[in-house]
Motif scaffolding. Structure first.
Motif, PDB file in Angstrom:
ATOM      1  N   HIS A 126       0.169  -0.943   0.299  1.00 60.08           N
ATOM      2  CA  HIS A 126       0.076   0.117  -0.027  1.00 60.08           C
ATOM      3  C   HIS A 126       0.824   1.139  -0.305  1.00 60.08           C
ATOM      4  CE1 HIS A 126      -3.374  -3.072   1.392  1.00 60.08           C
ATOM      5  NE2 HIS A 126      -3.924  -1.697   0.336  1.00 60.08           N
ATOM      6  N   ILE A 127       2.033   1.076  -0.040  1.00 55.81           N
ATOM      7  CA  ILE A 127       3.060   2.492   0.417  1.00 55.81           C
ATOM      8  C   ILE A 127       2.711   3.066  -1.127  1.00 55.81           C
ATOM      9  CG2 ILE A 127       5.366   3.227  -0.109  1.00 55.81           C
ATOM     10  CD1 ILE A 127       6.343   1.235   1.316  1.00 55.81           C
ATOM     11  N   PRO A 128       2.469   2.972  -2.627  1.00 56.92           N
ATOM     12  CA  PRO A 128       2.559   3.429  -3.993  1.00 56.92           C
ATOM     13  C   PRO A 128       0.779   4.205  -3.241  1.00 56.92           C
ATOM     14  CG  PRO A 128       3.062   1.372  -4.849  1.00 56.92           C
ATOM     15  CD  PRO A 128       2.244   1.549  -2.569  1.00 56.92           C
ATOM     16  N   SER A 129      -0.115   4.015  -2.796  1.00 54.41           N
ATOM     17  CA  SER A 129      -1.174   4.860  -2.456  1.00 54.41           C
ATOM     18  C   SER A 129      -1.129   5.836  -1.617  1.00 54.41           C
ATOM     19  CB  SER A 129      -2.431   3.810  -1.721  1.00 54.41           C
ATOM     20  OG  SER A 129      -1.930   3.289  -0.258  1.00 54.41           O
ATOM     21  N   LEU A 130       0.535   6.054  -1.219  1.00 56.67           N
ATOM     22  CA  LEU A 130       0.200   6.927  -0.289  1.00 56.67           C
ATOM     23  C   LEU A 130       0.641   8.951  -1.610  1.00 56.67           C
ATOM     24  CD1 LEU A 130       2.919   6.097   2.472  1.00 56.67           C
ATOM     25  CD2 LEU A 130       0.535   6.657   3.048  1.00 56.67           C
ATOM     26  N   LYS A 131      -0.415   9.433  -1.773  1.00 57.28           N
ATOM     27  CA  LYS A 131      -0.602  10.421  -2.515  1.00 57.28           C
ATOM     28  C   LYS A 131       0.956  11.543  -2.222  1.00 57.28           C
ATOM     29  CE  LYS A 131      -4.972  10.637  -2.884  1.00 57.28           C
ATOM     30  NZ  LYS A 131      -6.261  12.075  -2.085  1.00 57.28           N
ATOM     31  N   ASN A 132       1.800  11.826  -1.009  1.00 59.97           N
ATOM     32  CA  ASN A 132       2.919  12.767  -0.713  1.00 59.97           C
ATOM     33  C   ASN A 132       3.637  11.878  -0.884  1.00 59.97           C
ATOM     34  OD1 ASN A 132       5.083  13.813   1.136  1.00 59.97           O
ATOM     35  ND2 ASN A 132       2.930  15.108   1.052  1.00 59.97           N
ATOM     36  N   GLN A 133       4.912  12.196  -1.745  1.00 61.20           N
ATOM     37  CA  GLN A 133       6.230  11.304  -1.955  1.00 61.20           C
ATOM     38  C   GLN A 133       7.275  11.108  -0.918  1.00 61.20           C
ATOM     39  OE1 GLN A 133       9.015  13.828  -4.823  1.00 61.20           O
ATOM     40  NE2 GLN A 133      10.468  12.383  -4.875  1.00 61.20           N
ATOM     41  N   PHE A 134       7.139  12.546  -0.261  1.00 61.18           N
ATOM     42  CA  PHE A 134       7.951  12.502   1.028  1.00 61.18           C
ATOM     43  C   PHE A 134       7.463  11.014   2.128  1.00 61.18           C
ATOM     44  CE2 PHE A 134       9.244  17.007   0.009  1.00 61.18           C
ATOM     45  CZ  PHE A 134      10.059  16.715  -0.346  1.00 61.18           C
ATOM     46  N   ASP A 135       6.018  11.038   1.487  1.00 57.65           N
ATOM     47  CA  ASP A 135       5.200  10.042   2.770  1.00 57.65           C
ATOM     48  C   ASP A 135       6.032   8.788   2.306  1.00 57.65           C
ATOM     49  OD1 ASP A 135       4.112  11.682   4.141  1.00 57.65           O
ATOM     50  OD2 ASP A 135       2.564  12.347   3.436  1.00 57.65           O
ATOM     51  N   LEU A 163      13.797  -0.821  -2.657  1.00 57.50           N
ATOM     52  CA  LEU A 163      13.815   1.175  -1.685  1.00 57.50           C
ATOM     53  C   LEU A 163      14.116   1.861  -3.032  1.00 57.50           C
ATOM     54  CD1 LEU A 163      13.748   2.887   0.293  1.00 57.50           C
ATOM     55  CD2 LEU A 163      15.505   1.886   1.021  1.00 57.50           C
ATOM     56  N   LEU A 164      15.111   1.726  -3.699  1.00 60.17           N
ATOM     57  CA  LEU A 164      15.417   2.038  -4.463  1.00 60.17           C
ATOM     58  C   LEU A 164      14.040   2.744  -5.410  1.00 60.17           C
ATOM     59  CD1 LEU A 164      17.697   3.645  -5.039  1.00 60.17           C
ATOM     60  CD2 LEU A 164      18.951   1.895  -7.193  1.00 60.17           C
ATOM     61  N   GLU A 165      13.308   1.571  -5.945  1.00 55.30           N
ATOM     62  CA  GLU A 165      11.966   2.320  -6.120  1.00 55.30           C
ATOM     63  C   GLU A 165      11.595   2.990  -5.883  1.00 55.30           C
ATOM     64  OE1 GLU A 165       9.763  -0.940  -7.342  1.00 55.30           O
ATOM     65  OE2 GLU A 165      11.369  -2.787  -7.904  1.00 55.30           O
ATOM     66  N   PHE A 166      11.292   3.262  -5.146  1.00 54.59           N
ATOM     67  CA  PHE A 166      10.622   4.294  -3.796  1.00 54.59           C
ATOM     68  C   PHE A 166      11.307   5.488  -3.703  1.00 54.59           C
ATOM     69  CE2 PHE A 166       8.222   0.487  -2.724  1.00 54.59           C
ATOM     70  CZ  PHE A 166       6.578   1.300  -3.229  1.00 54.59           C
ATOM     71  N   LYS A 210       5.387  14.341  12.719  1.00 52.12           N
ATOM     72  CA  LYS A 210       4.947  14.120  13.462  1.00 52.12           C
ATOM     73  C   LYS A 210       3.318  14.219  12.331  1.00 52.12           C
ATOM     74  CE  LYS A 210       1.526  14.821  17.291  1.00 52.12           C
ATOM     75  NZ  LYS A 210       1.045  15.805  18.396  1.00 52.12           N
ATOM     76  N   CYS A 211       3.242  14.810  11.708  1.00 50.98           N
ATOM     77  CA  CYS A 211       2.298  15.464  10.646  1.00 50.98           C
ATOM     78  C   CYS A 211       2.406  14.613   9.887  1.00 50.98           C
ATOM     79  CB  CYS A 211       1.715  16.639  10.123  1.00 50.98           C
ATOM     80  SG  CYS A 211       2.130  17.991  11.188  1.00 50.98           S
ATOM     81  N   ALA A 212       3.655  14.154   9.450  1.00 51.84           N
ATOM     82  CA  ALA A 212       3.676  13.035   8.605  1.00 51.84           C
ATOM     83  C   ALA A 212       3.410  11.283   8.899  1.00 51.84           C
ATOM     84  CB  ALA A 212       5.135  12.873   7.867  1.00 51.84           C
ATOM     85  N   TRP A 213       3.604  11.623   9.499  1.00 59.96           N
ATOM     86  CA  TRP A 213       3.406   9.945  10.549  1.00 59.96           C
ATOM     87  C   TRP A 213       1.367   9.470  10.712  1.00 59.96           C
ATOM     88  CZ3 TRP A 213       5.599   5.577   9.575  1.00 59.96           C
ATOM     89  CH2 TRP A 213       4.471   4.385  10.933  1.00 59.96           C
ATOM     90  N   GLU A 214       1.878  10.611  10.949  1.00 62.34           N
ATOM     91  CA  GLU A 214      -0.090  10.653  11.149  1.00 62.34           C
ATOM     92  C   GLU A 214      -0.754  10.454   9.885  1.00 62.34           C
ATOM     93  OE1 GLU A 214      -1.136  14.799  13.485  1.00 62.34           O
ATOM     94  OE2 GLU A 214      -0.089  13.728  15.265  1.00 62.34           O
ATOM     95  N   ARG A 215      -0.335  11.657   8.648  1.00 56.17           N
ATOM     96  CA  ARG A 215      -1.303  11.561   7.270  1.00 56.17           C
ATOM     97  C   ARG A 215      -0.787   9.864   6.963  1.00 56.17           C
ATOM     98  NH1 ARG A 215       1.619  16.020   5.814  1.00 56.17           N
ATOM     99  NH2 ARG A 215       3.339  14.632   5.040  1.00 56.17           N
ATOM    100  N   ILE A 216       0.201   9.044   6.859  1.00 54.31           N
ATOM    101  CA  ILE A 216       0.678   8.104   6.502  1.00 54.31           C
ATOM    102  C   ILE A 216      -0.744   6.784   7.324  1.00 54.31           C
ATOM    103  CG2 ILE A 216       1.674   5.340   6.865  1.00 54.31           C
ATOM    104  CD1 ILE A 216       4.552   8.124   6.350  1.00 54.31           C
ATOM    105  N   CYS A 217      -0.624   7.125   8.771  1.00 60.76           N
ATOM    106  CA  CYS A 217      -1.840   6.314   9.812  1.00 60.76           C
ATOM    107  C   CYS A 217      -2.800   6.468   9.044  1.00 60.76           C
ATOM    108  CB  CYS A 217      -0.827   6.424  10.859  1.00 60.76           C
ATOM    109  SG  CYS A 217       0.475   5.788  11.717  1.00 60.76           S
ATOM    110  N   ARG A 218      -3.150   8.051   8.852  1.00 62.51           N
ATOM    111  CA  ARG A 218      -4.554   8.103   7.938  1.00 62.51           C
ATOM    112  C   ARG A 218      -5.392   7.156   6.660  1.00 62.51           C
ATOM    113  NH1 ARG A 218      -4.220  13.233  10.253  1.00 62.51           N
ATOM    114  NH2 ARG A 218      -3.656  13.212   7.878  1.00 62.51           N
TER     115      ARG A 218
END
Length: 357
Positions: free
Chosen positions: A178-187, A252-255, A281-289
């Motif tokens: 599900h990593i690809p489903s994260l919209k933010n590149q840094f996430d 990992l390199l792909e991401f 903090k906001c980044a991790w909360e965004r990932i978990c949501r």
């Protein structure tokens, strides 16, 4: 540690009848008593008045703080100083409020520990070690005769053991999928770094593009970080062992693509602005949501990686190296977990072994 004990001694009067005084002082009770007696002898006062032995009292809080500032704080890396100072203030300094260190009994110590039994065994063990070192120092300075922590009666009353969460193979595969489903590149990059490396979160936030070694498929870990009042503090590694190389996985390199030439991998407005505490903090909360991380924290991902390395058959010395630990016992006790499937496989092997006896 400075002059702790002092007393003004009147040694006579001048021609106008004004008192003349000098100070007796010392860093320990013995030094103080010697100074006091010397003043009496030098000024012919011993026959007139025998100095009474003064019981010099210093509170545990005062002595503990002085001990910490003198012996502990200077040796702490900047990234851990804030957390250690907070721990010390919360659990050590105020353990015996207003009580003189030389009046603390074995029963006093155990009573305080009993009140702290809600903490885990390892956490309370850390508190006990601090107390022991403080009392040991007081003994060496002659402030107290015995260390109350040295009694066989003193014990750790906690029954709570810290069990760190780690991902099962199925859970980890689900997170990765599900990593690809994260919209933010840094996430996406952050979660991929957590899933495919044994980096500490502080090391991840301090990672730069220059640390990515494509030729040798390695990540050079050269820095750590910690947050202090919301701001990030970049420092050298937590320990000498923390300066190390870890494998760079193809997934990992792909991401991480496309790779940049320089700057922090996880950054804010510019590449030279690493995450602040609020950003992290906001980044991790965004990932978990966005996706189900199965209840883990960033540190749990590190536990998972090291456990997988153990299950994959990588030798402990190599695991210790990529984990950045100087102590192999710490590695086994804290990070390398077992699982039920491993136990089942071990049981099957032993059954076959016994069958051949």
């Amino acid at each position: 540690m400075g002059t702790k004990y002092q007393q003004r001694v009147v040694i006579g009067k001048d021609v106008n009848g004004k008192e003349i005084s000098k100070w007796a002082s010392g860093n320990t009770t013995k030094e103080f008593q010697d100074s006091l007696i010397r003043l009496y002898l030098e000024n012919g006062l011993l026959a007139q008045q025998q100095p009474q032995k003064q019981e010099c009292e210093v509170t545990f809080a005062e002595y503990a703080q002085t001990w910490f500032d003198t012996f502990k704080a200077p040796s702490l890396p900047p990234k851990t100083k804030t957390t250690r100072t907070s721990f010390f203030q919360n659990h050590i300094v105020n353990a015996f409020p207003g009580k003189a260190i030389n009046r603390i009994s074995v029963m006093d110590v155990q009573a305080v520990l009993n009140e702290m039994r809600k903490y885990s065994q390892s956490y309370l063990r850390d508190i006990m070690n601090y107390m022991k070192n403080i009392f040991d120092c007081a003994v060496s300075e002659g402030i107290i005769e015995r260390n109350p922590m040295g009694s066989r009666q003193v014990f750790n009353p906690s029954k709570k053991k810290t069990v760190r969460k780690f991902l099962s193979p199925t859970e980890k595969a689900d997170v990765i999928a599900h990593i690809p489903s994260l919209k933010n590149q840094f996430d996406r990059m952050e979660l991929a770094l957590l899933m495919f490396t044994p980096l500490r979160p502080g090391e991840m936030f301090a990672l730069r593009w220059e640390d990515i070694d494509l030729d040798n498929k390695l990540i050079h870990v050269r820095r750590g970080s910690s947050f202090d009042h919301g701001k990030i503090h970049i420092s050298h590694g937590k320990t000498t062992a923390a300066i190390r190389d870890v494998p760079l996985d193809d997934r990992l390199l792909e991401f991480l693509l496309p790779l940049e030439e320089q700057g922090y991998i996880l950054h804010r407005t510019t590449a030279e602005e690493p995450y602040s505490e609020q950003t992290a903090k906001c980044a991790w909360e965004r990932i978990c949501r966005t996706i189900d991380v199965h209840g883990i924290t960033p540190y749990c991902a590190r536990h998972t990686y090291l456990t997988e390395a153990n299950l994959a058959g990588i030798d402990l010395k190599t695991i210790q190296t990529i984990a950045g630990h100087a102590d192999e016992r710490m590695l086994m006790r804290t990070y390398v977990h077992s699982d039920s499937e491993s136990a089942k496989r071990a049981g099957e092997k032993m059954t076959r072994y016994f069958a051949n006896l």
